[in-house]
Design a protein around this motif. Structure first.
Motif, short mmCIF file in Angstrom:
data_model
loop_
_atom_site.label_atom_id
_atom_site.label_comp_id
_atom_site.label_asym_id
_atom_site.label_seq_id
_atom_site.Cartn_x
_atom_site.Cartn_y
_atom_site.Cartn_z
N THR A 1 27.80 48.67 44.06
CA THR A 1 29.04 48.03 43.63
C THR A 1 28.96 47.65 42.16
O THR A 1 27.88 47.42 41.60
CB THR A 1 29.35 46.76 44.45
OG1 THR A 1 28.32 45.79 44.23
CG2 THR A 1 29.44 47.08 45.93
N SER A 2 30.13 47.60 41.56
CA SER A 2 30.24 47.17 40.17
C SER A 2 31.57 46.43 40.01
O SER A 2 32.63 47.00 40.27
CB SER A 2 30.18 48.38 39.23
OG SER A 2 30.42 47.99 37.89
N ASP A 3 31.49 45.17 39.62
CA ASP A 3 32.69 44.37 39.35
C ASP A 3 32.70 44.02 37.87
O ASP A 3 31.70 43.52 37.33
CB ASP A 3 32.69 43.10 40.20
CG ASP A 3 32.83 43.40 41.68
OD1 ASP A 3 33.92 43.85 42.08
OD2 ASP A 3 31.85 43.21 42.43
N SER A 4 33.82 44.27 37.22
CA SER A 4 33.83 44.09 35.77
C SER A 4 35.13 43.48 35.28
O SER A 4 36.18 43.58 35.92
CB SER A 4 33.61 45.44 35.07
OG SER A 4 34.66 46.33 35.34
N PHE A 5 35.02 42.87 34.12
CA PHE A 5 36.16 42.35 33.37
C PHE A 5 36.05 42.91 31.96
O PHE A 5 34.98 42.93 31.37
CB PHE A 5 36.13 40.83 33.32
CG PHE A 5 37.11 40.25 32.32
CD1 PHE A 5 38.47 40.16 32.62
CD2 PHE A 5 36.68 39.82 31.06
CE1 PHE A 5 39.37 39.65 31.69
CE2 PHE A 5 37.57 39.31 30.13
CZ PHE A 5 38.92 39.22 30.45
N ASP A 6 37.15 43.41 31.43
CA ASP A 6 37.15 43.87 30.05
C ASP A 6 38.41 43.41 29.34
O ASP A 6 39.48 43.26 29.94
CB ASP A 6 37.01 45.40 29.98
CG ASP A 6 38.17 46.15 30.61
OD1 ASP A 6 39.21 46.32 29.94
OD2 ASP A 6 38.04 46.57 31.77
#
Length: 918
Positions: free
Chosen positions: A503-508
């Motif tokens: 999994t990968s959770d990101s904010f940009d």
């Protein structure tokens, strides 16, 4: 007002002079109002012709003309992609890829090629190396275009962009509903058929744009028995079968103690009674001469039973949405869900003492780690004793014998890998004053469930039954019968053995805009930040953890690790004059497990005239070790096949210590490129780009062949990696490390022409890549010159570094396409060309070369009925057959051809139809 971020017509034609597969020539002059857009390789929005990086664009129309049946197949036709370092569907036959299909730019590997969808990352494929992306879960039907940045871009994108970036852009706007379907089949009998269907619909208002798409793809398996060149694993003098046979005598074995002196750990040993008089065929085996102890032996001809391509099924759903809040602000989102099911079927499992050494269940249950034939067994006295006497192996008589087996009792091995990929993006973008902004949240996950249906068994349970019976390894048909056959059923294993999740959770967030105008110059800027949380988990079943299941490669232990990556970046584009532009990008990435890496990239673009462009770039890059690289526990399993130059044994497999290393550090790289685009006339253009990439502290696992060959050569760096029993290799170490360097350089060439005539419109397009250098250095300082060969040492055929992963660095590869169109008709003829290369040695130690090859594809499309598109195409028009390979230096199970260069379907005929309801 907010400016739309799209690749416009001008960009598709001009994009750094690197044209798409079947594309018109670049255009320097703009014939329509231009807008600022964001392109792959930069965060700054710019006028679309203002590019200084080599990007190749493949449009939806181009995709249709290729006749590709999967995303993997589509990308293989692009010259900048290399078979080296990627993973094809065929590789999964026997190497437990989990159904992964990955891609490799410049031959630098899938872990150094960043894959994006709509400009954002996908989660790494679960169950693999923790960094590679499975491109086959990206549905062909939903792809609007593919943008391939053929230059390092860590200064913009961070880790994994060492070789370049592949950005899949999915359809974001459409009117009405479009239904498409297609079917294709090889012209030869057997499997390999493909069918696909898709439906795409759009809903648009003055504020809302919504696109929904669903598709289905199905490919049927193709087997070695369906192709003459792959139907046997022995083709003299090129290669012979190395798969463990049934009934070969490894030596004597003392129960409760282990192998006696003179025991042969390989598969040939003291030979086989049935090899005398060439009777191996009575147990489904072939006969080979000159085993480890000089006697003839039986080997298993795996050729007919190996899957050349797997059975593959893909369901997917995608959606793109934008909602215009007002003239300056927009909400957006996209959803991707794919489920891929790959079924690999190949030969039954082998069993012999050396394969049992890593299985701790034998010691726990006090079972001898060998398949034993005791003197009290009738087959011992009637078959083994006369044979041993005839061959002079009398010292073995009266002692329990360890026997090899090819276990037909459970049928062929079959793996079913179900991979699910999901991604959800929600965000907002717009304009505040003179500044454009964009913010987004992304959730990414990849799940893998691996199961087996037939062909697998508990090794300790099987050995316990065999060792307490009067089994006959030389029984006609190669299987046990009667009560013993019934007993063996209890040792069978089937069901799930691995569940993995990535999994990968990101904010940009980023802002872009114009700086103040100084001295008539208005620089453009972009600044932003990203934060990403990665998690990687594997849950092997208890049986898988034990290492007791045959054919699964030894013990596997769970992983459950996570990390956080925080990044900040900035980019500045300065138009120094009307014809000269400079760009600088900087980025800092902080990993909470391996520390910081700061990288930068600078490039310039000079266009002195409307018809001529010069460009150049220089930058640094890095690749962070994945969670799998860092935290996979070191375990003892079974190596891939290798040849021992000292004993001349081939196809050996021994115990191998593999695993990760928490002390790894990131790879570092430097790259530069420069090139030119020239449009001598309005109907033609030529583009050339030179590239150079240098990588140090490469993260690599040495191949079994590399370890053995360098050990036998006396390389001190490998002195502690091999354990001998006498002069026979019994175990090796293959743990991950920062090791060696690589230098890669070459040229990309594009040429395009189109013109209108009374008989229609003609187009011609060429895209090619010339590799001048690909030199990789081993831990001991040994340099592999990898261009055009898989062989490092012509004396004994020792393979180059990384050859076990398959693929070759081709000297030259191109695609040349010509298209004629008039009215509703269009037809395209494509030449896919590659140069020849050296691949191993034959059994007489002579060099073996694969000749240069040109494969032709053709496509005819008709649009004469409103809203209807019909197409008929042929891939490999002239049914070109492959050259034979030498003794394989790669870990491929298939025989007779290079699985990384040739499509075993041969001539493939397909039809497609699409209808749009408006």
């Amino acid at each position: 007002m907010m400016m739309e971020t799209v690749i416009s017509r001008s960009l598709r034609l001009m994009f750094a002079g690197s044209a798409a597969l079947v594309l018109a020539q670049p255009a320097f002059a703009q014939d329509a109002p231009i807008q600022r857009v964001e392109i792959t390789g930069s965060s700054v929005k710019r006028v679309d012709a203002e590019t200084s990086l080599p990007v190749q664009v493949v449009t939806k129309a181009d995709i249709a003309r290729t006749g590709a049946t999967s995303t993997e197949e589509l990308l293989q036709s692009i010259s900048a992609f290399s078979s080296a370092g990627g993973t094809t569907n065929a590789t999964g036959a026997g190497t437990s890829t989990g159904g992964l299909s990955s891609i490799s730019l410049r031959g630098l590997g899938s872990t150094r090629t960043l894959v994006l969808v709509n400009g954002r990352r996908l989660a790494a494929f679960a169950g693999s190396d923790g960094a590679s992306v499975n491109v086959n879960v990206i549905p062909l039907a939903a792809i609007e275009r593919v943008e391939v940045l053929k230059d390092g871009a860590s200064g913009v994108y961070g880790s994994d962009a060492v070789a370049g970036v592949v950005n899949f852009i999915l359809a974001k706007q459409t009117d009405g509903i479009e239904i498409t379907g297609g079917y294709g089949s090889p012209s030869q009998s057997g499997g390999g058929q493909n069918s696909k269907a898709s439906i795409t619909g759009g809903f648009n208002t003055d504020k809302l744009n919504l696109v929904l798409s669903g598709s289905y793809e199905k490919e049927k398996a193709l087997f070695g028995r369906d192709r003459d060149y792959a139907a046997t694993s022995t083709k003299l003098p090129y290669y012979n079968g190395t798969a463990t046979g049934l009934g070969n005598i490894q030596g004597s074995f003392t129960p409760g103690v282990g192998p006696d002196t003179g025991f042969s750990s390989g598969g040939s040993g003291y030979g086989n009674p049935l090899a005398i008089g060439d009777k191996c065929s009575t147990i489904k085996m072939g006969t080979l001469q000159g085993g480890a102890k000089g006697a003839p032996y039986c080997y298993y001809d795996s050729g007919p039973d190996v899957g050349l391509t797997p059975d593959r099924e893909l369901f997917n759903f995608t959606s793109n949405l934008t909602y215009q809040l007002n003239a300056d602000h927009q909400l957006f989102g996209d959803v991707l869900y794919s489920q891929s099911k790959v079924t690999q079927t190949y030969q039954p499992s082998p069993a012999r003492a050396s394969f049992f050494e890593t299985d701790g269940e034998f010691a726990k249950q006090n079972v001898d780690a060998a398949l034993l034939l005791f003197p009290s067994n009738p087959a011992y006295q009637s078959i083994a004793v006369p044979y041993l006497q005839s061959q002079g192996f009398t010292s073995l008589i009266g002692k329990p014998l360890s026997i090899t087996s090819r276990v037909f009792d459970y049928g062929p091995r079959q793996n079913v890998d179900t991979a699910k990929q999901a991604r959800v993006v929600v965000g907002a973008k717009g304009t505040i004053g003179a500044v454009d902004y964009e913010v987004a949240l992304t959730h990414n996950e990849s799940k893998l469930n691996s199961a087996v249906t037939t062909g697998y068994f508990s090794q300790v349970a099987y050995a316990k039954i065999i060792n307490s019976s009067n089994w006959n390894p030389w029984a006609a048909g190669g299987v046990q019968t009667g009560a013993l056959a019934d007993q063996l059923k209890s040792a069978a294993f089937s069901g799930d053995f691995l569940a993995a999740k990535s999994t990968s959770d990101s904010f940009d967030a980023k802002i872009t805009g114009d700086f103040w105008t100084i001295a008539g110059i208005t620089p453009q800027y972009a600044v932003g930040t990203q934060s990403r949380k990665e998690n990687y988990t594997t849950n092997p079943s208890a049986a898988y953890q034990s290492g007791d299941i045959s054919g699964l490669g030894g013990s596997v232990v769970p992983i459950d690790r996570d990390r956080t990556v925080n990044s900040a970046f900035g980019e500045l584009s300065i138009p120094l004059t009307k014809t000269l532009e400079a760009n600088l990008a900087v980025r800092d990435d902080h990993y909470d497990d391996v520390g910081n890496s700061a990288n930068w990239k600078g490039n310039v673009r000079w266009q002195p005239t409307k018809s001529f462009l010069l460009r150049g770039s220089y930058g640094t890059g890095f690749r962070a070790p994945s969670l799998v690289d860092l935290w996979t526990p070191q375990t003892l399993g079974t190596s891939e096949q290798f040849n021992d130059p000292a004993t001349k044994q081939s196809g050996l497999q021994v115990n191998s210590l593999t695993g990760g290393n928490p002390n790894l550090k990131p790879e570092k790289s430097k790259q530069y490129s420069f090139g030119a685009v020239w449009q001598p006339v309005s109907t033609a253009s030529i583009g050339v780009d030179f590239f150079n990439i240098n990588i140090r502290d490469i993260l690599a696992t040495p191949s079994a062949q590399e370890v053995v060959s360098r050990f036998r050569a006396g390389d001190p760096a490998y002195a502690g990696l091999v354990t001998l029993n006498g002069n026979d290799i019994v175990s090796i170490k293959q743990t991950l490390a920062n090791t060696g360097n690589a230098n890669v350089q070459g040229l990309d060439l594009s040429a395009n022409w189109k013109d209108n005539f009374s008989f229609g419109k003609l187009e011609a397009n060429l895209n090619g890549t010339y590799m001048d250098t690909f030199d990789q250095t081993s831990p001991g300082g040994d340099v592999s010159h990898k261009v055009g060969t898989t062989v490092a040492n012509d004396v004994d055929g020792t393979p180059v570094i990384g050859a076990q992963n398959g693929g070759v660095i081709l000297r030259w590869k191109h695609q040349l396409a010509g298209t004629w169109s008039k009215g509703p008709w269009s037809t395209t003829l494509v030449q896919n060309y590659r140069t020849g290369y050296q691949v191993g040695h034959d059994l007489n130690n002579n060099k073996v070369f694969i000749s240069s090859e040109a494969i032709y594809d053709a496509n005819v499309t008709f649009r004469g009925i409103k809203n209807l598109t019909l197409a008929l195409g042929v891939k490999n028009l002239f049914d070109k057959q492959p050259d034979p390979i030498g003794t394989a230096v790669t870990n491929q199970f298939q025989s007779g051809y290079d699985i990384n260069q040739y499509d075993p379907r041969g001539r493939f005929v397909y039809v497609t139809a699409g209808y749009k309801f408006k």
